[in-house]
Design a protein around this motif. Structure first.
Motif, PDB file in Angstrom:
ATOM      1  N   GLY A  59     -15.647 -26.428  -0.380  1.00  0.00           N
ATOM      2  CA  GLY A  59     -15.754 -27.227  -1.594  1.00  0.00           C
ATOM      3  C   GLY A  59     -15.069 -26.544  -2.756  1.00  0.00           C
ATOM      4  O   GLY A  59     -15.620 -26.429  -3.847  1.00  0.00           O
ATOM      5  N   SER A  60     -13.826 -26.094  -2.524  1.00  0.00           N
ATOM      6  CA  SER A  60     -13.141 -25.233  -3.496  1.00  0.00           C
ATOM      7  C   SER A  60     -12.564 -25.974  -4.694  1.00  0.00           C
ATOM      8  O   SER A  60     -12.134 -25.340  -5.659  1.00  0.00           O
ATOM      9  CB  SER A  60     -12.024 -24.452  -2.805  1.00  0.00           C
ATOM     10  OG  SER A  60     -12.566 -23.447  -1.985  1.00  0.00           O
ATOM     11  N   GLY A  61     -12.542 -27.302  -4.644  1.00  0.00           N
ATOM     12  CA  GLY A  61     -12.036 -28.047  -5.793  1.00  0.00           C
ATOM     13  C   GLY A  61     -10.601 -27.695  -6.106  1.00  0.00           C
ATOM     14  O   GLY A  61      -9.751 -27.593  -5.226  1.00  0.00           O
ATOM     15  N   GLY A  62     -10.323 -27.456  -7.389  1.00  0.00           N
ATOM     16  CA  GLY A  62      -8.968 -27.144  -7.825  1.00  0.00           C
ATOM     17  C   GLY A  62      -8.554 -25.708  -7.631  1.00  0.00           C
ATOM     18  O   GLY A  62      -7.441 -25.321  -8.009  1.00  0.00           O
ATOM     19  N   GLU A  64      -9.753 -22.869  -8.931  1.00  0.00           N
ATOM     20  CA  GLU A  64      -9.841 -21.892 -10.033  1.00  0.00           C
ATOM     21  C   GLU A  64     -10.693 -20.683  -9.657  1.00  0.00           C
ATOM     22  O   GLU A  64     -10.330 -19.534  -9.952  1.00  0.00           O
ATOM     23  CB  GLU A  64     -10.413 -22.561 -11.291  1.00  0.00           C
ATOM     24  CG  GLU A  64      -9.576 -23.693 -11.845  1.00  0.00           C
ATOM     25  CD  GLU A  64      -9.941 -25.057 -11.283  1.00  0.00           C
ATOM     26  OE1 GLU A  64      -9.436 -26.057 -11.833  1.00  0.00           O
ATOM     27  OE2 GLU A  64     -10.718 -25.124 -10.307  1.00  0.00           O
ATOM     28  N   MET A  65     -11.825 -20.928  -9.011  1.00  0.00           N
ATOM     29  CA  MET A  65     -12.697 -19.827  -8.611  1.00  0.00           C
ATOM     30  C   MET A  65     -12.091 -19.044  -7.442  1.00  0.00           C
ATOM     31  O   MET A  65     -12.198 -17.815  -7.378  1.00  0.00           O
ATOM     32  CB  MET A  65     -14.079 -20.352  -8.224  1.00  0.00           C
ATOM     33  CG  MET A  65     -14.882 -20.922  -9.368  1.00  0.00           C
ATOM     34  SD  MET A  65     -15.255 -19.714 -10.657  1.00  0.00           S
ATOM     35  CE  MET A  65     -13.979 -20.082 -11.844  1.00  0.00           C
ATOM     36  N   ASP A  66     -11.438 -19.762  -6.533  1.00  0.00           N
ATOM     37  CA  ASP A  66     -10.784 -19.091  -5.406  1.00  0.00           C
ATOM     38  C   ASP A  66      -9.734 -18.099  -5.908  1.00  0.00           C
ATOM     39  O   ASP A  66      -9.615 -16.988  -5.381  1.00  0.00           O
ATOM     40  CB  ASP A  66     -10.099 -20.117  -4.491  1.00  0.00           C
ATOM     41  CG  ASP A  66     -11.077 -21.088  -3.873  1.00  0.00           C
ATOM     42  OD1 ASP A  66     -11.276 -21.042  -2.654  1.00  0.00           O
ATOM     43  OD2 ASP A  66     -11.656 -21.893  -4.621  1.00  0.00           O
ATOM     44  N   ALA A  67      -8.965 -18.515  -6.912  1.00  0.00           N
ATOM     45  CA  ALA A  67      -7.933 -17.635  -7.461  1.00  0.00           C
ATOM     46  C   ALA A  67      -8.544 -16.350  -8.003  1.00  0.00           C
ATOM     47  O   ALA A  67      -8.020 -15.252  -7.786  1.00  0.00           O
ATOM     48  CB  ALA A  67      -7.153 -18.362  -8.559  1.00  0.00           C
ATOM     49  N   SER A  91      -8.752 -35.242  -2.354  1.00  0.00           N
ATOM     50  CA  SER A  91      -7.297 -35.117  -2.279  1.00  0.00           C
ATOM     51  C   SER A  91      -6.723 -34.697  -3.625  1.00  0.00           C
ATOM     52  O   SER A  91      -5.797 -33.877  -3.696  1.00  0.00           O
ATOM     53  CB  SER A  91      -6.668 -36.434  -1.823  1.00  0.00           C
ATOM     54  OG  SER A  91      -7.042 -37.486  -2.699  1.00  0.00           O
ATOM     55  N   GLN A  92      -7.296 -35.233  -4.702  1.00  0.00           N
ATOM     56  CA  GLN A  92      -6.788 -34.920  -6.035  1.00  0.00           C
ATOM     57  C   GLN A  92      -6.970 -33.441  -6.362  1.00  0.00           C
ATOM     58  O   GLN A  92      -6.046 -32.767  -6.842  1.00  0.00           O
ATOM     59  CB  GLN A  92      -7.501 -35.793  -7.067  1.00  0.00           C
ATOM     60  CG  GLN A  92      -6.848 -35.764  -8.440  1.00  0.00           C
ATOM     61  CD  GLN A  92      -7.381 -36.882  -9.334  1.00  0.00           C
ATOM     62  OE1 GLN A  92      -7.912 -37.881  -8.853  1.00  0.00           O
ATOM     63  NE2 GLN A  92      -7.240 -36.713 -10.633  1.00  0.00           N
ATOM     64  N   PHE A  97      -5.148 -27.592  -6.417  1.00  0.00           N
ATOM     65  CA  PHE A  97      -5.244 -26.242  -5.859  1.00  0.00           C
ATOM     66  C   PHE A  97      -3.869 -25.793  -5.358  1.00  0.00           C
ATOM     67  O   PHE A  97      -3.412 -24.682  -5.643  1.00  0.00           O
ATOM     68  CB  PHE A  97      -6.274 -26.233  -4.726  1.00  0.00           C
ATOM     69  CG  PHE A  97      -6.727 -24.858  -4.287  1.00  0.00           C
ATOM     70  CD1 PHE A  97      -5.997 -23.702  -4.558  1.00  0.00           C
ATOM     71  CD2 PHE A  97      -7.911 -24.718  -3.574  1.00  0.00           C
ATOM     72  CE1 PHE A  97      -6.427 -22.448  -4.144  1.00  0.00           C
ATOM     73  CE2 PHE A  97      -8.357 -23.477  -3.146  1.00  0.00           C
ATOM     74  CZ  PHE A  97      -7.606 -22.339  -3.425  1.00  0.00           C
ATOM     75  N   LYS A  98      -3.189 -26.657  -4.618  1.00  0.00           N
ATOM     76  CA  LYS A  98      -1.869 -26.306  -4.084  1.00  0.00           C
ATOM     77  C   LYS A  98      -0.868 -26.044  -5.212  1.00  0.00           C
ATOM     78  O   LYS A  98      -0.023 -25.147  -5.114  1.00  0.00           O
ATOM     79  CB  LYS A  98      -1.367 -27.419  -3.159  1.00  0.00           C
ATOM     80  CG  LYS A  98      -2.148 -27.502  -1.849  1.00  0.00           C
ATOM     81  CD  LYS A  98      -1.650 -28.635  -0.962  1.00  0.00           C
ATOM     82  CE  LYS A  98      -2.411 -28.668   0.366  1.00  0.00           C
ATOM     83  NZ  LYS A  98      -1.970 -29.785   1.238  1.00  0.00           N
ATOM     84  N   ALA A  99      -0.990 -26.806  -6.296  1.00  0.00           N
ATOM     85  CA  ALA A  99      -0.121 -26.573  -7.452  1.00  0.00           C
ATOM     86  C   ALA A  99      -0.430 -25.226  -8.099  1.00  0.00           C
ATOM     87  O   ALA A  99       0.487 -24.516  -8.558  1.00  0.00           O
ATOM     88  CB  ALA A  99      -0.294 -27.707  -8.471  1.00  0.00           C
ATOM     89  N   LEU A 100      -1.710 -24.861  -8.134  1.00  0.00           N
ATOM     90  CA  LEU A 100      -2.107 -23.557  -8.673  1.00  0.00           C
ATOM     91  C   LEU A 100      -1.523 -22.423  -7.831  1.00  0.00           C
ATOM     92  O   LEU A 100      -1.001 -21.438  -8.375  1.00  0.00           O
ATOM     93  CB  LEU A 100      -3.629 -23.455  -8.706  1.00  0.00           C
ATOM     94  CG  LEU A 100      -4.235 -22.118  -9.182  1.00  0.00           C
ATOM     95  CD1 LEU A 100      -3.840 -21.826 -10.627  1.00  0.00           C
ATOM     96  CD2 LEU A 100      -5.758 -22.139  -9.046  1.00  0.00           C
TER      97      LEU A 100
END
Length: 290
Positions: A59-62, A64-67, A91-92, A97-100
């Motif tokens: 559930g990583s979303g965009g 930000e926390m993973d980074a 998907s959004q 995330f991929k753009a980040l």
């Protein structure tokens, strides 16, 4: 085994409300502070004598926390290869995330495996394949509200930990504003994407019942929700939409329920300071041991 991604509340209009909520609430800043306090020491313990490190974001979303998490891990073990698997049903937000990743040089050094599905469908897929990849670190940031069965989810993901691994669950704190709101209006709110609200109280009770070792770290945060009490404020509407998990707060409830929620937000979930309404958005970082 083909599995359809489970619909999430983080696509289309709700994704926009989520992004505004993040900008307005300062929630990520508070969580990042907690991560910087606790993760370097944890990573040193997790990574002892390991030639590679595997991370799973659920559930990583965009992203930000993973980074933040991956950057901390890289700085702790700069010479150790890292792999990352991501489970996300929006998907959004996956595109975000991929753009980040595409604009973050240190993340480009890490191979990502993308699993566009719910955490339950990931579990089904893994079990169907019979090939359980194990991980040194698994994180679930503000997503445990959306799982069907709390005990089953924790049991499965904790079983994916390697020796000395950790599962990080970040969730709204017991007696926080969100906890009070969702438990007071459980019948009205737990009808769509969230069908069984949990705070840190329910997560910890579950961990105890499962006999799992854990430690809890408080993550204090507050933010201004004064705009929520101005019906003409677009910011206020978006915040109310996200906080109640609705596409349209004002159309989703009767006038009586709306008034009751707004009264609760002002008088039970917040404090007033200099004429502003300050919402208690404390969360909890829970580290579960392998």
């Amino acid at each position: 085994m083909a599995l359809d991604p489970k619909t999430t509340c983080y696509d289309s209009a709700c994704a926009q409300s989520f992004q505004l909520y993040l900008q307005h609430s300062g929630e990520h800043k508070a969580i990042i502070q907690c991560l910087h306090n606790i993760l370097p020491g944890e990573f040193k313990r997790i990574g002892v004598d390991k030639s590679s490190l595997d991370v799973l974001g659920v559930g990583s979303g965009g992203g930000e926390m993973d980074a933040q998490i991956l950057t901390l891990l890289q700085s702790t073990f700069p010479a150790v290869p890292i792999t990352t698997d991501i489970v996300e049903g929006s998907s959004q937000l996956t595109d975000n995330f991929k753009a980040l990743v595409a604009k973050t040089p240190n993340l480009q050094k890490i191979p990502f495996a993308w699993h566009f599905m719910s955490c339950e469908n990931y579990e089904k897929q893994v079990k169907a394949k019979g090939d359980m990849k194990k991980f040194d670190f698994i994180h679930m940031v503000q997503m445990i509200y959306y799982v069907d069965n709390l005990a089953d989810t924790i049991t499965f993901y904790q079983s994916l930990l390697k020796n000395n691994g950790r599962l990080l669950i970040i969730v709204e704190a017991a007696n926080s504003g969100g906890d009070i709101l969702w438990k007071t209006y459980k019948k009205e709110l737990t009808v769509d994407t969230i069908t069984d609200y949990r705070s840190s109280a329910e997560v910890i009770a579950c961990l105890k019942s499962l006999g799992l070792k854990y430690e809890e770290h408080a993550t204090p945060n507050t933010f201004d929700i004064t705009e929520c009490f101005n019906p003409s404020s677009q910011t206020g509407k978006s915040l109310l939409n996200f906080m109640t998990a609705k596409n349209n707060f004002y159309e989703s409830f009767t006038p009586e329920i709306r008034a009751g929620i707004l009264d609760l937000l002002r008088n039970k979930c917040s404090t007033e300071k200099d004429g502003r309404v300050i919402f208690n958005s404390n969360s909890s970082c829970i580290l579960v041991y392998a």
